[in-house]
Design an enzyme around this catalytic site. Structure first.
Site, PDB file in Angstrom:
ATOM      1  N   HIS A  22      -8.070  85.880  27.417  1.00  0.00           N
ATOM      2  CA  HIS A  22      -8.484  86.291  28.768  1.00  0.00           C
ATOM      3  C   HIS A  22      -7.620  85.593  29.824  1.00  0.00           C
ATOM      4  CE1 HIS A  22     -12.642  86.851  26.793  1.00  0.00           C
ATOM      5  NE2 HIS A  22     -12.286  88.055  27.177  1.00  0.00           N
ATOM      6  N   LYS A  48     -24.953  92.324  23.905  1.00  0.00           N
ATOM      7  CA  LYS A  48     -24.593  91.293  22.927  1.00  0.00           C
ATOM      8  C   LYS A  48     -25.537  90.120  23.062  1.00  0.00           C
ATOM      9  CE  LYS A  48     -19.965  92.381  24.220  1.00  0.00           C
ATOM     10  NZ  LYS A  48     -18.684  91.958  24.730  1.00  0.00           N
ATOM     11  N   ARG A  97      -6.000  94.863  23.543  1.00  0.00           N
ATOM     12  CA  ARG A  97      -5.488  94.014  22.468  1.00  0.00           C
ATOM     13  C   ARG A  97      -4.854  94.830  21.351  1.00  0.00           C
ATOM     14  NH1 ARG A  97     -11.060  91.398  21.350  1.00  0.00           N
ATOM     15  NH2 ARG A  97     -11.504  93.553  21.930  1.00  0.00           N
ATOM     16  N   SER A 135     -14.374  86.686  21.998  1.00  0.00           N
ATOM     17  CA  SER A 135     -15.297  85.587  22.287  1.00  0.00           C
ATOM     18  C   SER A 135     -16.274  85.376  21.133  1.00  0.00           C
ATOM     19  CB  SER A 135     -16.074  85.877  23.572  1.00  0.00           C
ATOM     20  OG  SER A 135     -15.174  86.020  24.637  1.00  0.00           O
TER      21      SER A 135
END
Ligand code: COA
Length: 166
Positions: A22, A48, A97, A135
């Site tokens: 990030h 999440k 990504r 993460s």
């Protein structure tokens, strides 16, 4: 003589916690924007289980970018486009990504365009070495005692240790 308006961008996400991937995207953004809001959403599209509270995540991002007054860490409620409009941001930054990110990101970008036509989504590619990072993987590896120093900055390591013990 009129002065050029500063280019303001918003980089929204859950950032639970912010990773070096990030950070890489945020720093690349500063090549094309004068000011950047790294904006932690109270409502993330993909629900999440969180480790850090939104306030803690904002605090961590502030520590990571301490000393760079072009970057401001903030939390926001409600729609990202409304927050962007309130802050005068015309660009939303998202990292891509891998190809697997593309479909979801395109969906978000198109929905956001429906919501506010003047906001442009800009996709940036992170450094290759961060292309597998997320993460949740960082949280998992840290929770199981693995070395995450390559993936997160020292302030994030410190907060993860304090949260998870060890
Ligand atoms: N480096 C490391 N990890 C990266 C990364 C990078 N460069 N780019 C993405 N990721 C990871 C994140 O760590 C995260 O991993 P995780 O799932 O393991 O936590 C994952 O990719 C995607 O997360 P993120 O980029 O934070 O997006 P999100 O899907 O959680 O949230 C919001 C997307 C917050 C931008 C979106 O939900 C939003 O705008 N919410 C506000 C409400 C709204 O406007 N809704 C309408 C949307 S159209």
């Amino acid at each position: 003589m009129s002065q050029a308006q500063p280019v303001i961008a918003i980089y929204p996400g859950s950032f639970d916690p912010i990773t070096r991937g990030h950070e890489d995207i945020a720093r690349r953004t500063l090549r094309i924007a004068d000011r950047l809001y790294v904006a932690v959403a109270y409502t993330a599209t993909q629900a999440k289980k969180s480790l850090f509270t939104v306030e803690e995540r904002v605090g961590i991002i502030r520590e990571v970018f301490a000393g760079d007054d072009r970057v401001e860490a903030v939390a926001f409620r409600g729609l990202m486009v409304d927050f962007a409009r309130d802050r005068g941001a015309r660009f939303v930054i998202r990292g891509l990504r891998a190809v697997s990110d593309f479909e979801y990101e395109l969906q978000l970008a198109q929905m956001n365009r429906e919501l506010w036509e003047e906001l442009e989504t800009v996709f940036l590619a992170p450094e290759l070495e961060y292309s597998f990072l997320s993460s949740s993987l960082v949280r998992e590896v840290a929770g199981l005692g693995g070395d995450i120093s390559r993936f997160v900055s020292p302030p994030v390591m410190k907060r993860l240790r304090a949260k998870l013990g060890g």
